[in-house]
Design a protein around this motif. Structure first.
Motif, PDB file in Angstrom:
ATOM      1  N   ILE A   1      42.950  43.244  46.280  1.00 29.16           N
ATOM      2  CA  ILE A   1      42.047  44.255  45.702  1.00 29.16           C
ATOM      3  C   ILE A   1      42.333  43.106  44.250  1.00 29.16           C
ATOM      4  O   ILE A   1      40.576  43.228  43.672  1.00 29.16           O
ATOM      5  CB  ILE A   1      42.971  45.745  45.871  1.00 29.16           C
ATOM      6  CG1 ILE A   1      41.891  45.599  47.035  1.00 29.16           C
ATOM      7  CG2 ILE A   1      41.703  46.579  44.770  1.00 29.16           C
ATOM      8  CD1 ILE A   1      43.041  47.460  47.735  1.00 29.16           C
ATOM      9  N   LEU A   2      42.800  43.524  43.651  1.00 32.12           N
ATOM     10  CA  LEU A   2      43.140  42.707  42.311  1.00 32.12           C
ATOM     11  C   LEU A   2      43.083  41.354  42.161  1.00 32.12           C
ATOM     12  O   LEU A   2      41.966  41.424  40.737  1.00 32.12           O
ATOM     13  CB  LEU A   2      44.949  42.996  41.561  1.00 32.12           C
ATOM     14  CG  LEU A   2      45.418  44.718  41.667  1.00 32.12           C
ATOM     15  CD1 LEU A   2      47.054  44.572  41.436  1.00 32.12           C
ATOM     16  CD2 LEU A   2      44.663  45.096  40.314  1.00 32.12           C
ATOM     17  N   SER A   3      42.924  40.756  43.148  1.00 30.83           N
ATOM     18  CA  SER A   3      42.264  39.455  42.630  1.00 30.83           C
ATOM     19  C   SER A   3      41.139  39.201  43.274  1.00 30.83           C
ATOM     20  O   SER A   3      40.135  38.332  42.695  1.00 30.83           O
ATOM     21  CB  SER A   3      43.099  38.879  43.658  1.00 30.83           C
ATOM     22  OG  SER A   3      42.226  37.063  43.856  1.00 30.83           O
ATOM     23  N   SER A   4      40.924  40.658  43.749  1.00 27.31           N
ATOM     24  CA  SER A   4      39.172  40.421  43.947  1.00 27.31           C
ATOM     25  C   SER A   4      38.857  40.690  42.738  1.00 27.31           C
ATOM     26  O   SER A   4      37.169  40.771  42.655  1.00 27.31           O
ATOM     27  CB  SER A   4      38.838  41.083  44.695  1.00 27.31           C
ATOM     28  OG  SER A   4      37.316  41.116  44.770  1.00 27.31           O
ATOM     29  N   GLY A   5      38.782  42.287  42.426  1.00 32.72           N
ATOM     30  CA  GLY A   5      38.575  42.662  40.768  1.00 32.72           C
ATOM     31  C   GLY A   5      38.576  41.384  39.453  1.00 32.72           C
ATOM     32  O   GLY A   5      37.881  41.495  39.012  1.00 32.72           O
ATOM     33  N   GLU A   6      39.472  40.223  39.267  1.00 33.05           N
ATOM     34  CA  GLU A   6      39.619  39.271  39.119  1.00 33.05           C
ATOM     35  C   GLU A   6      38.290  38.282  39.338  1.00 33.05           C
ATOM     36  O   GLU A   6      37.542  37.851  38.610  1.00 33.05           O
ATOM     37  CB  GLU A   6      40.370  38.812  39.020  1.00 33.05           C
ATOM     38  CG  GLU A   6      41.636  39.615  38.153  1.00 33.05           C
ATOM     39  CD  GLU A   6      42.213  38.496  37.935  1.00 33.05           C
ATOM     40  OE1 GLU A   6      43.566  39.052  36.701  1.00 33.05           O
ATOM     41  OE2 GLU A   6      42.806  37.574  38.524  1.00 33.05           O
ATOM     42  N   ALA A   7      38.352  38.023  40.431  1.00 28.80           N
ATOM     43  CA  ALA A   7      36.482  37.400  40.909  1.00 28.80           C
ATOM     44  C   ALA A   7      35.286  37.942  40.265  1.00 28.80           C
ATOM     45  O   ALA A   7      34.124  37.988  39.917  1.00 28.80           O
ATOM     46  CB  ALA A   7      36.456  37.255  42.124  1.00 28.80           C
TER      47      ALA A   7
ATOM     48  N   LEU B   1      33.282  37.196  31.875  1.00 24.26           N
ATOM     49  CA  LEU B   1      34.916  37.869  30.850  1.00 24.26           C
ATOM     50  C   LEU B   1      35.675  37.305  31.873  1.00 24.26           C
ATOM     51  O   LEU B   1      36.431  36.472  32.405  1.00 24.26           O
ATOM     52  CB  LEU B   1      35.045  39.468  31.863  1.00 24.26           C
ATOM     53  CG  LEU B   1      33.913  40.008  31.143  1.00 24.26           C
ATOM     54  CD1 LEU B   1      33.989  41.751  31.464  1.00 24.26           C
ATOM     55  CD2 LEU B   1      33.243  40.131  30.035  1.00 24.26           C
ATOM     56  N   ARG B   2      37.313  37.454  30.511  1.00 26.53           N
ATOM     57  CA  ARG B   2      38.369  36.947  31.337  1.00 26.53           C
ATOM     58  C   ARG B   2      39.233  37.527  32.217  1.00 26.53           C
ATOM     59  O   ARG B   2      38.566  39.177  32.096  1.00 26.53           O
ATOM     60  CB  ARG B   2      38.799  36.495  29.843  1.00 26.53           C
ATOM     61  CG  ARG B   2      38.808  35.692  29.042  1.00 26.53           C
ATOM     62  CD  ARG B   2      39.042  35.596  27.404  1.00 26.53           C
ATOM     63  NE  ARG B   2      40.654  35.357  27.433  1.00 26.53           N
ATOM     64  CZ  ARG B   2      41.562  35.111  27.310  1.00 26.53           C
ATOM     65  NH1 ARG B   2      41.558  35.922  25.965  1.00 26.53           N
ATOM     66  NH2 ARG B   2      43.127  34.633  26.983  1.00 26.53           N
ATOM     67  N   ARG B   3      39.898  36.639  33.166  1.00 27.34           N
ATOM     68  CA  ARG B   3      40.450  37.829  34.307  1.00 27.34           C
ATOM     69  C   ARG B   3      41.539  38.791  33.197  1.00 27.34           C
ATOM     70  O   ARG B   3      42.112  37.885  32.276  1.00 27.34           O
ATOM     71  CB  ARG B   3      41.034  36.778  34.878  1.00 27.34           C
ATOM     72  CG  ARG B   3      39.996  36.378  35.858  1.00 27.34           C
ATOM     73  CD  ARG B   3      40.657  35.190  37.099  1.00 27.34           C
ATOM     74  NE  ARG B   3      41.355  34.059  36.081  1.00 27.34           N
ATOM     75  CZ  ARG B   3      42.677  33.450  36.874  1.00 27.34           C
ATOM     76  NH1 ARG B   3      42.100  33.465  38.126  1.00 27.34           N
ATOM     77  NH2 ARG B   3      42.794  31.867  36.894  1.00 27.34           N
ATOM     78  N   SER B   4      42.402  39.336  33.265  1.00 27.35           N
ATOM     79  CA  SER B   4      42.666  40.560  33.210  1.00 27.35           C
ATOM     80  C   SER B   4      43.591  41.486  33.960  1.00 27.35           C
ATOM     81  O   SER B   4      44.677  42.368  33.548  1.00 27.35           O
ATOM     82  CB  SER B   4      42.260  41.381  31.848  1.00 27.35           C
ATOM     83  OG  SER B   4      41.026  42.656  32.860  1.00 27.35           O
ATOM     84  N   LEU B   5      43.563  41.901  35.434  1.00 25.78           N
ATOM     85  CA  LEU B   5      44.079  42.068  35.955  1.00 25.78           C
ATOM     86  C   LEU B   5      45.281  42.309  36.426  1.00 25.78           C
ATOM     87  O   LEU B   5      46.262  42.956  37.416  1.00 25.78           O
ATOM     88  CB  LEU B   5      43.463  42.856  37.459  1.00 25.78           C
ATOM     89  CG  LEU B   5      41.740  43.305  36.355  1.00 25.78           C
ATOM     90  CD1 LEU B   5      40.712  43.944  38.241  1.00 25.78           C
ATOM     91  CD2 LEU B   5      41.797  44.563  35.961  1.00 25.78           C
ATOM     92  N   LEU B   6      45.348  40.584  36.804  1.00 25.92           N
ATOM     93  CA  LEU B   6      47.141  40.082  37.553  1.00 25.92           C
ATOM     94  C   LEU B   6      47.506  38.705  36.258  1.00 25.92           C
ATOM     95  O   LEU B   6      46.702  38.577  35.203  1.00 25.92           O
ATOM     96  CB  LEU B   6      46.691  39.497  38.523  1.00 25.92           C
ATOM     97  CG  LEU B   6      46.385  39.624  39.953  1.00 25.92           C
ATOM     98  CD1 LEU B   6      46.485  38.930  40.950  1.00 25.92           C
ATOM     99  CD2 LEU B   6      47.562  40.358  39.981  1.00 25.92           C
ATOM    100  N   THR B   7      48.925  38.729  36.055  1.00 25.25           N
ATOM    101  CA  THR B   7      49.055  37.991  35.247  1.00 25.25           C
ATOM    102  C   THR B   7      49.291  36.896  35.566  1.00 25.25           C
ATOM    103  O   THR B   7      49.005  36.085  37.166  1.00 25.25           O
ATOM    104  CB  THR B   7      50.757  38.292  34.391  1.00 25.25           C
ATOM    105  OG1 THR B   7      51.708  37.579  35.801  1.00 25.25           O
ATOM    106  CG2 THR B   7      50.419  39.424  34.275  1.00 25.25           C
ATOM    107  N   PRO B   8      49.506  35.252  34.956  1.00 23.01           N
ATOM    108  CA  PRO B   8      49.554  33.611  36.015  1.00 23.01           C
ATOM    109  C   PRO B   8      50.253  33.680  37.067  1.00 23.01           C
ATOM    110  O   PRO B   8      50.226  33.232  37.626  1.00 23.01           O
ATOM    111  CB  PRO B   8      49.457  33.370  34.645  1.00 23.01           C
ATOM    112  CG  PRO B   8      48.843  33.928  33.291  1.00 23.01           C
ATOM    113  CD  PRO B   8      49.375  35.465  33.528  1.00 23.01           C
ATOM    114  N   LEU B   9      51.599  34.104  36.501  1.00 22.43           N
ATOM    115  CA  LEU B   9      52.404  34.927  37.238  1.00 22.43           C
ATOM    116  C   LEU B   9      52.392  34.910  38.468  1.00 22.43           C
ATOM    117  O   LEU B   9      52.432  35.007  40.154  1.00 22.43           O
ATOM    118  CB  LEU B   9      53.765  34.992  36.793  1.00 22.43           C
ATOM    119  CG  LEU B   9      55.358  35.139  38.005  1.00 22.43           C
ATOM    120  CD1 LEU B   9      55.862  34.093  38.615  1.00 22.43           C
ATOM    121  CD2 LEU B   9      56.354  36.031  37.432  1.00 22.43           C
ATOM    122  N   GLN B  10      51.985  36.681  39.006  1.00 15.95           N
ATOM    123  CA  GLN B  10      50.877  36.910  40.139  1.00 15.95           C
ATOM    124  C   GLN B  10      49.913  36.713  40.159  1.00 15.95           C
ATOM    125  O   GLN B  10      50.140  36.841  41.333  1.00 15.95           O
ATOM    126  CB  GLN B  10      50.587  38.619  38.757  1.00 15.95           C
ATOM    127  CG  GLN B  10      51.733  39.628  38.947  1.00 15.95           C
ATOM    128  CD  GLN B  10      51.583  40.331  37.786  1.00 15.95           C
ATOM    129  OE1 GLN B  10      50.340  40.730  37.372  1.00 15.95           O
ATOM    130  NE2 GLN B  10      52.432  41.041  36.897  1.00 15.95           N
TER     131      GLN B  10
END
Length: 563
Positions: A361-367, A374-383
């Motif tokens: 869900i968070l990955s989809s939200g970043e899409a 917009l810049r992605r902000s729901l996950l960190t680069p590690l996540q």
């Protein structure tokens, strides 16, 4: 000889998240585990024990055979392998040595569990059912309380499953020590707290078994072993070759032999338990076993039994992949043979679990954020590495400096020599023991079962000789068992897995249940001389043979039996 008993207590899907590992393993201080803490205080805590695979059945196959799954064909989750003829479930050696061997009751060893493996493999199996109090026992209890499926139960059902967790021992989600590769969301906090509640529930269950051992006056002469099969049931744990998928709790107690409160920091495979138990009980370790004993016969530590520990990830359900990993006392190296495949591709079962779904869900939200510019902000680069469309060909982590494996050192010039050393270690491991994961699985299955036909163990023939009764099967690697319990309706015919298609018991390779008691045909358990018996032969990965009836004219019971 006053041979020690053995009690194994195992659980599913946890890392060393026990209070006994506080300060040793990240997040262990959050756990409430008084019984396992006490067990560690009374025995030996292993700080560097690792599974051979990050998922149940391949890991358990290694523990039960003492062999690398990639070498004997048990690396795919799930399969029904045909290991080389010398490979056996090591419990058979204990039966031949006169032990009463029980399993309560989970199997999942990647092979149909043969009748020869246990005296009793059932929900009621217990050392208390042994023939008499003088019979040494090897009793195993497998608990399901911590299995990943339990984390995500509906609230009411979860409360029932954790009924023994006191209110003051419930884990507060707001205090959950989430690793940095997890997003800090209510779903992950709740799941981490529930995971630890289940560990506390499991700890209560462990306490009940240890109490029974005390009640029976057996604790002083029983080797108690606690272990789990692989990492926790969340992303980057179970199914991953990181330390979080492979690092396991291991505790062994043997009063007056193993020093109370001792700590073992040597590298250990969980599969090393097989030769360790044989050695502690004075039973010869077979030469084909890959694992190494961790303790000497007197219970003292063996110094550095392993220079490296190895692990493999292969097919898991419909998730097709192949990766290999090796670890020393400081670094973990992972080689991905399919770097073009993401670390978390679709897999039907875990994709229904809350933590997997949350990451998606968070990955989809970043899409969606990208769609808006917009810049992605729901996950960190590690996540994001967990849900990435691909993975690096190689990974190298410094566990001393970076226990959560956040920084991949592969590609950094100052680690070139270390990387080269681990590449050689993986290649040597594959060359030394073989790697059947390099063979397409369908081709491997065809080698084992041409045209899909299961091989069947040849029925044993028996004859009387001057030295006693001999019974042999012409199938290489076969072993003969006997019973004095008559069949209920004629001689029993072996069924094929197709006969039980869809059966959960068949999926985990549960042994056949015909209501009869079968014993190994050996000097330790000779048949009676005054009644008819039935014999059959078992070979790992084969159908069991048809039964042969033997009339009641056996020689004296002290005659030698050979098979």
């Amino acid at each position: 000889m006053n041979r020690p008993n053995i009690l194994w207590i195992s659980t599913h899907d946890i890392n060393p998240h026990l209070g006994a590992y506080a300060g040793v393993y990240p997040g262990a201080e959050y756990a409430v585990t008084p019984n396992l803490n006490r067990l560690a205080e009374e025995g030996m805590r292993f700080d560097n024990a690792f599974a051979a695979a990050p998922i149940c059945a391949p890991s358990r196959s290694a523990i039960m055979t003492g062999c690398f799954p990639t070498s004997i064909g048990t690396m795919h989750m799930r399969t029904k392998a045909v290991p080389p003829p010398e490979v056996r479930l090591f419990t058979e050696y204990f039966r031949e040595a006169g032990y009463y061997v029980t399993n309560n009751s989970f199997t999942d060893f990647q092979v149909p569990t043969p009748t020869s493996a246990f005296d009793d493999c059932s929900d009621t199996a217990h050392w208390r059912n042994r023939p008499d109090d003088s019979t040494p026992f090897f009793a195993t209890f497998h608990g399901m309380a911590t299995h990943e499926s339990q984390i995500y139960l509906p609230e009411e059902e979860f409360s029932k499953r954790t009924a023994h967790v006191q209110d003051q021992d419930r884990h507060d989600p707001s205090l959950a020590p989430l690793p940095p590769y997890y997003p800090d969301t209510p779903v992950f906090r709740c799941s981490w707290a529930r995971y630890n509640d289940l560990i506390t529930e499991m700890d209560h269950w462990v306490g009940t078994i240890l109490d029974q051992l005390e009640e029976d006056g057996l604790a002083g002469n029983t080797i108690v072993v606690f272990w789990s099969d692989h990492g926790l049931g969340m992303p980057r744990g179970k199914r991953w070759l990181n330390d979080s998928g492979l690092h396991e709790p291991l505790i062994i107690r043997w009063p007056d032999r193993i020093k109370a409160g001792s700590i073992n920091t040597n590298l250990a495979h969980l599969m090393d338990l097989a030769p360790t138990m044989l050695q502690l009980c004075g039973i010869q370790i077979p030469t084909h076993v890959h694992a190494k004993p961790l303790l000497a016969a007197d219970g003292t530590q063996i110094d550095q039994p392993n220079a490296y520990v190895y692990a493999a990830r292969d097919r898991m359900g419909e998730l097709e992949d192949m990766s290999r990993s090796v670890r020393d006392s400081r670094y973990r190296y992972i080689r991905h043979f399919h770097p073009d495949r993401g670390p978390m591709p679709h897999c039907d079962y875990p994709d229904h679990l809350d933590t997997w779904r949350e990451l998606r869900i968070l990955s989809s939200g970043e899409a969606g954020q990208r769609a808006k510019g917009l810049r992605r902000s729901l996950l960190t680069p590690l996540q994001r590495t967990l849900v990435a469309p691909a993975k690096p060909e190689e990974e190298l982590f410094d566990l001393l400096e970076d226990p959560h494996e956040t920084t991949n050192l592969a590609g950094q010039p100052r680690f070139d020599d270390t990387l080269a050393r681990f590449r050689v270690a993986v290649a040597n491991w594959q060359d030394t023991y073989g790697d059947l994961g390099l063979i397409p699985e369908d081709d491997l299955l065809e080698q084992w079962r041409p045209s899909g036909v299961w091989p069947q163990t040849a029925a044993p023939s028996a004859e009387l000789t001057d030295s006693g009764v001999q019974a042999r099967s012409t199938t290489e690697g076969a072993h003969v068992v006997w019973t004095a319990d008559p069949p209920t309706s004629g001689l029993q015919r072996p069924g094929t897995p197709a006969d039980r298609m869809g059966s959960p018991a068949d999926a985990i390779g549960a042994p056949p249940q015909d209501g009869r008691t079968w014993k190994m045909l050996c000097e330790a358990t000779p048949p009676p001389e005054d009644c008819e018996i039935w014999i059959k032969a078992c070979r790992l990965g084969y159908l069991e043979s048809e039964e042969t009836a033997i009339p009641s004219h056996w020689p004296a019971p002290d005659a030698l039996f050979h098979h």
